[in-house]
Design an enzyme around this catalytic site. Structure first.
Site, PDB file in Angstrom:
ATOM      1  N   ASP A 172      -7.201   1.303   0.184  1.00 41.01           N
ATOM      2  CA  ASP A 172      -5.808   0.684   0.509  1.00 41.01           C
ATOM      3  C   ASP A 172      -5.331  -0.618  -0.191  1.00 41.01           C
ATOM      4  O   ASP A 172      -4.470  -0.682  -0.824  1.00 41.01           O
ATOM      5  CB  ASP A 172      -5.842   0.137   1.914  1.00 41.01           C
ATOM      6  CG  ASP A 172      -5.874   1.113   2.862  1.00 41.01           C
ATOM      7  OD1 ASP A 172      -5.838   2.424   2.484  1.00 41.01           O
ATOM      8  OD2 ASP A 172      -6.203   0.976   4.232  1.00 41.01           O
TER       9      ASP A 172
ATOM     10  N   GLU B  82       0.740  -1.213   0.226  1.00 38.12           N
ATOM     11  CA  GLU B  82       0.021   0.035  -0.178  1.00 38.12           C
ATOM     12  C   GLU B  82       0.944   1.279  -0.073  1.00 38.12           C
ATOM     13  O   GLU B  82       0.615   2.217  -0.744  1.00 38.12           O
ATOM     14  CB  GLU B  82      -0.829  -0.086   1.119  1.00 38.12           C
ATOM     15  CG  GLU B  82      -1.768   1.114   1.499  1.00 38.12           C
ATOM     16  CD  GLU B  82      -2.258   1.374   2.767  1.00 38.12           C
ATOM     17  OE1 GLU B  82      -2.509   2.463   3.134  1.00 38.12           O
ATOM     18  OE2 GLU B  82      -2.403   0.309   3.620  1.00 38.12           O
TER      19      GLU B  82
ATOM     20  N   ASP C 217       0.835   3.754  -3.364  1.00 34.76           N
ATOM     21  CA  ASP C 217       0.338   5.193  -3.137  1.00 34.76           C
ATOM     22  C   ASP C 217       1.367   6.096  -3.909  1.00 34.76           C
ATOM     23  O   ASP C 217       1.073   7.042  -4.618  1.00 34.76           O
ATOM     24  CB  ASP C 217       0.293   5.481  -1.516  1.00 34.76           C
ATOM     25  CG  ASP C 217       0.179   7.014  -1.308  1.00 34.76           C
ATOM     26  OD1 ASP C 217      -1.000   7.475  -1.581  1.00 34.76           O
ATOM     27  OD2 ASP C 217       1.120   7.694  -0.851  1.00 34.76           O
TER      28      ASP C 217
ATOM     29  N   GLU D 294      -4.464   0.479  -3.841  1.00 32.98           N
ATOM     30  CA  GLU D 294      -3.109   1.016  -3.541  1.00 32.98           C
ATOM     31  C   GLU D 294      -2.174  -0.407  -3.702  1.00 32.98           C
ATOM     32  O   GLU D 294      -1.123  -0.189  -4.376  1.00 32.98           O
ATOM     33  CB  GLU D 294      -2.879   1.947  -2.554  1.00 32.98           C
ATOM     34  CG  GLU D 294      -3.500   3.359  -2.710  1.00 32.98           C
ATOM     35  CD  GLU D 294      -3.278   4.401  -1.444  1.00 32.98           C
ATOM     36  OE1 GLU D 294      -3.591   5.346  -1.960  1.00 32.98           O
ATOM     37  OE2 GLU D 294      -3.013   3.753  -0.249  1.00 32.98           O
TER      38      GLU D 294
END
EC number: 3.1.26.3
Length: 263
Positions: A150, A77, A81, A153
């Site tokens: 989440d 994650e 991102d 990502e």
């Protein structure tokens, strides 16, 4: 007097606890099929299937099944991102060459925010594949926007590690970029003002907006707006209000003018 040898032994409970926490994640045949179906649906393959599975593994599942703590998706994650920010930034930079740094920052923030990423995950039905602990499952975790965002990502992070940036760009060109082009995030931007500035800066002439069509009953009407430059059609957009339709038309006009400028 010498100490008893039992005082030098490590507690048995610690040994067995370590063994329980060192279990590796295993999937049922049904779970394996779900991942196969997902890859088929989005037309992707993974060289390292462990990365794909890890992207969908929530920390509650890891804790409950006492497997390796680093097998959850939190590290992916973190990486995803950063990769998403880069991929979206590059797309906006190339697509809207008349857009300022501040405007691109604002638009990017609306695209990579939790609600938006959760919607992308929902459309791809990512929630159905997430490996959750029973407690998280019972409290509706599978449908929580934060969890879904989440996972999206994490998936991007896993795809990047497995195949690199080009694979990420290709995936987003099928899922995210078309929505940006269609004006899904135009409510965050004043494209009419941008278009006006573009026209005035290059002295291209006069623009006007015309509602060319109204579709549906009064309680559920859709408007189609046409933006004209010197009475010639430059862009068309639709929306639930005249203002929204005009914003979408201005966005399409900006894209057209930007592409023309690049040639």
């Amino acid at each position: 007097m010498p100490q008893s040898s039992k005082n030098h032994r490590k507690p048995r409970s610690n040994y067995y606890d370590r063994r329980r926490h060192n279990r590796r994640l295993t999937l049922t045949e049904e779970q394996k099929k779900q991942f196969d179906d997902l890859l088929l649906k989005i037309d992707l393959t993974f060289e390292n299937r462990k990365l794909l599975i890890q992207a969908f593994t929530h920390s509650s599942y890891v804790n409950e099944h006492r497997i390796y703590s680093f097998q959850d998706n939190e590290r992916l994650e973190f990486l995803g991102d950063a990769v998403l920010e880069l991929a979206v930034s590059q797309f906006l930079y190339k697509k809207f060459n008349s857009m300022s740094e501040g405007e691109m920052t604002k638009l990017r923030a609306s695209i990579v925010c939790e609600p938006s990423l959760a919607r992308f995950a929902e459309e791809l039905e990512f929630g159905e594949l997430v490996l959750l602990g029973k407690g998280e499952e019972m409290t509706g975790g599978r449908n929580r926007p934060a969890l879904l965002a989440d996972v999206f990502e994490s998936f991007i992070g896993a795809l990047y590690l497995d195949q690199g940036l080009e694979a990420v760009y290709k995936f987003l060109s099928q899922t995210m970029y078309p929505k940006i082009n269609d004006g899904a995030f135009s409510h965050m931007m004043d494209f009419k003002s941008q278009l006006q500035e573009f026209i005035q800066r290059d002295n291209l002439g006069q623009i006007q907006y015309v509602i060319v069509q109204e579709i549906g009953p009064a309680h559920n009407r859709e408007f189609v707006s046409e933006v004209q430059l010197n009475e010639s059609k430059l862009g068309v957009g639709s929306g639930r209000s005249k203002k929204e339709a005009e914003q979408h038309a201005a966005q399409q006009a900006l894209i057209k003018l930007s592409e023309k400028k690049d040639k």
